[in-house]
Design a protein around this motif. Sequence first.
Motif, short mmCIF file in Angstrom:
data_model
loop_
_atom_site.label_atom_id
_atom_site.label_comp_id
_atom_site.label_asym_id
_atom_site.label_seq_id
_atom_site.Cartn_x
_atom_site.Cartn_y
_atom_site.Cartn_z
N ASN A 81 7.20 -8.61 1.53
CA ASN A 81 7.68 -7.27 1.87
C ASN A 81 7.04 -6.70 3.14
O ASN A 81 7.65 -5.86 3.80
CB ASN A 81 7.39 -6.34 0.67
CG ASN A 81 7.53 -4.88 1.03
OD1 ASN A 81 8.63 -4.36 1.14
ND2 ASN A 81 6.39 -4.21 1.25
N SER B 258 0.80 -1.22 0.00
CA SER B 258 0.00 0.00 0.00
C SER B 258 0.84 1.27 0.00
O SER B 258 0.31 2.36 -0.17
CB SER B 258 -0.96 0.00 1.20
OG SER B 258 -0.25 -0.15 2.40
N THR C 42 11.08 6.09 3.40
CA THR C 42 9.65 5.71 3.38
C THR C 42 9.04 6.17 4.71
O THR C 42 9.74 6.72 5.56
CB THR C 42 9.47 4.17 3.30
OG1 THR C 42 9.93 3.61 4.54
CG2 THR C 42 10.22 3.55 2.14
N SER D 40 -2.90 -4.50 4.78
CA SER D 40 -3.72 -4.95 5.90
C SER D 40 -4.72 -3.90 6.35
O SER D 40 -5.81 -4.22 6.78
CB SER D 40 -2.86 -5.42 7.08
OG SER D 40 -2.21 -4.35 7.69
N TYR E 155 13.23 -6.28 15.74
CA TYR E 155 13.28 -6.11 14.28
C TYR E 155 14.49 -6.85 13.69
O TYR E 155 14.37 -7.57 12.69
CB TYR E 155 13.33 -4.62 13.97
CG TYR E 155 13.27 -4.26 12.51
CD1 TYR E 155 12.07 -4.29 11.80
CD2 TYR E 155 14.42 -3.86 11.82
CE1 TYR E 155 12.02 -3.94 10.45
CE2 TYR E 155 14.38 -3.50 10.48
CZ TYR E 155 13.16 -3.54 9.80
OH TYR E 155 13.12 -3.20 8.47
N1 LIG Z 1 12.39 1.80 4.99
C1 LIG Z 1 13.55 1.24 5.28
O1 LIG Z 1 14.54 1.92 5.56
C2 LIG Z 1 13.70 -0.26 5.26
C3 LIG Z 1 14.98 -0.79 5.39
C4 LIG Z 1 15.17 -2.16 5.38
C5 LIG Z 1 14.08 -2.99 5.25
N2 LIG Z 1 12.83 -2.48 5.13
C6 LIG Z 1 11.72 -3.41 5.02
O2 LIG Z 1 11.04 -3.19 3.80
C7 LIG Z 1 9.66 -3.53 3.96
C8 LIG Z 1 8.80 -2.34 3.56
O3 LIG Z 1 9.15 -1.24 4.36
P1 LIG Z 1 8.64 0.26 4.07
O4 LIG Z 1 9.74 1.15 4.52
O5 LIG Z 1 8.08 0.37 2.72
O6 LIG Z 1 7.50 0.34 5.20
P2 LIG Z 1 6.11 1.13 5.24
O7 LIG Z 1 6.15 2.32 4.37
O8 LIG Z 1 5.79 1.29 6.68
O9 LIG Z 1 5.10 0.07 4.58
C9 LIG Z 1 4.85 -1.16 5.22
C10 LIG Z 1 3.83 -1.93 4.42
O10 LIG Z 1 3.57 -3.17 5.10
C11 LIG Z 1 2.17 -3.33 5.24
N3 LIG Z 1 1.86 -4.13 6.42
C12 LIG Z 1 2.18 -3.88 7.71
N4 LIG Z 1 1.72 -4.87 8.50
C13 LIG Z 1 1.10 -5.75 7.68
C14 LIG Z 1 0.43 -6.98 7.90
N5 LIG Z 1 0.31 -7.49 9.13
N6 LIG Z 1 -0.10 -7.64 6.83
C15 LIG Z 1 0.01 -7.13 5.58
N7 LIG Z 1 0.64 -5.96 5.32
C16 LIG Z 1 1.17 -5.29 6.36
C17 LIG Z 1 1.63 -1.91 5.31
O11 LIG Z 1 0.27 -1.90 4.91
P3 LIG Z 1 -0.95 -1.47 5.89
O12 LIG Z 1 -0.69 -0.09 6.38
O13 LIG Z 1 -2.14 -1.61 5.03
O14 LIG Z 1 -0.91 -2.46 7.01
C18 LIG Z 1 2.51 -1.20 4.28
O15 LIG Z 1 2.00 -1.42 2.98
C19 LIG Z 1 9.50 -3.94 5.42
O16 LIG Z 1 9.59 -5.34 5.56
C20 LIG Z 1 10.68 -3.28 6.09
O17 LIG Z 1 11.05 -3.93 7.28
C21 LIG Z 1 12.60 -1.11 5.14
#
Ligand SMILES: NC(=O)c1ccc[n+]([C@@H]2O[C@H](COP(=O)([O-])OP(=O)(O)OC[C@H]3O[C@@H](n4cnc5c(N)ncnc54)[C@H](OP(=O)(O)O)[C@@H]3O)[C@@H](O)[C@H]2O)c1
Length: 247
Positions: free
Chosen positions: A86, A10, A186, A33, A151
């Motif tokens: 993801n 999303s 993000t 979600s 985490y």
């Molecule tokens: N941003 C960074 O610096 C970074 C670095 C390393 C790794 N990551 C990883 O990359 C991935 C995406 O991160 P992001 O930065 O894009 O985070 P984000 O902007 O917070 O987005 C997280 C996404 O996960 C969804 N989500 C959360 N809980 C969920 C659940 N229980 N079931 C289904 N969907 C769920 C959210 O949708 P809803 O709001 O609809 O729940 C949202 O679409 C994550 O696994 C994160 O740990 C991020």
Amino acid sequence: MSVCLVTGASRGIGRACSVELARAGWDVAVNYSRDEEGAIETARLVQSLGRRASLFRGDVSSHEESRVLIENVERELGPLDVVVLNAGITKDGLLMRMSEEDWDRVLDVNLKGVYNVAKWAARAMMRRRSGRIIAISSVVALTGNIGQANYCASKAGIIGFVRALARELSRYGITANVVAPGYIQTDMTEHLPNEVKENLTRSIPLGRLGTPEDVASAVSFLAGKGSAYITGQVLPVDGGMSMGALT
Ligand SMILES: NC(=O)c1ccc[n+]([C@@H]2O[C@H](COP(=O)([O-])OP(=O)(O)OC[C@H]3O[C@@H](n4cnc5c(N)ncnc54)[C@H](OP(=O)(O)O)[C@@H]3O)[C@@H](O)[C@H]2O)c1
């Protein structure tokens, strides 16, 4: 026709992966979600590239909702070729202040969620003897980070889990790999104070935070034909952060 599923699509990295995969020719199952508005926008972006997109609400931490998710994706869009695991959350705090609830929720979404969706997706892929599983871990799985014990544990767990899958599923023509992003701009990192972001930037050899598109290009590569002989690998997309500091 080729179909991929992106969990947590999303916004942020999940949305960028959806768009990049659509650009590469995939139809996209957009999972979320809670953030329906965001998921609708992701689907709109996919459709604007001429690919099909459908929304699938489902909490990946639920084994049953994950089973239904895969069933619905295949019913609506057809056989699933690629799954991008993801969806992820943070609930940061120093160990002494980390509640059991915050530990459990992060492990449930980030690690059990990967097990749940990968299991049902792999079951469908095994029948067809092909498929790609791509999980999003993090650079902190490799380096550790203060205030992120839950985490880091979840993201390190993903690496072991995917390496086991790569061995188990190779005989079915399925590859399983991990992308380990560094600090990506993000909503997840938005709350970090500017001072922390500046210090972080100084520690990154390429001198900038990453973008969701940086991660999406790596995911698209692992989903594409050019990576058919790659499995069980961890690909850091971190501007060089995981190399560590020069001494
Ligand atoms: N941003 C960074 O610096 C970074 C670095 C390393 C790794 N990551 C990883 O990359 C991935 C995406 O991160 P992001 O930065 O894009 O985070 P984000 O902007 O917070 O987005 C997280 C996404 O996960 C969804 N989500 C959360 N809980 C969920 C659940 N229980 N079931 C289904 N969907 C769920 C959210 O949708 P809803 O709001 O609809 O729940 C949202 O679409 C994550 O696994 C994160 O740990 C991020």
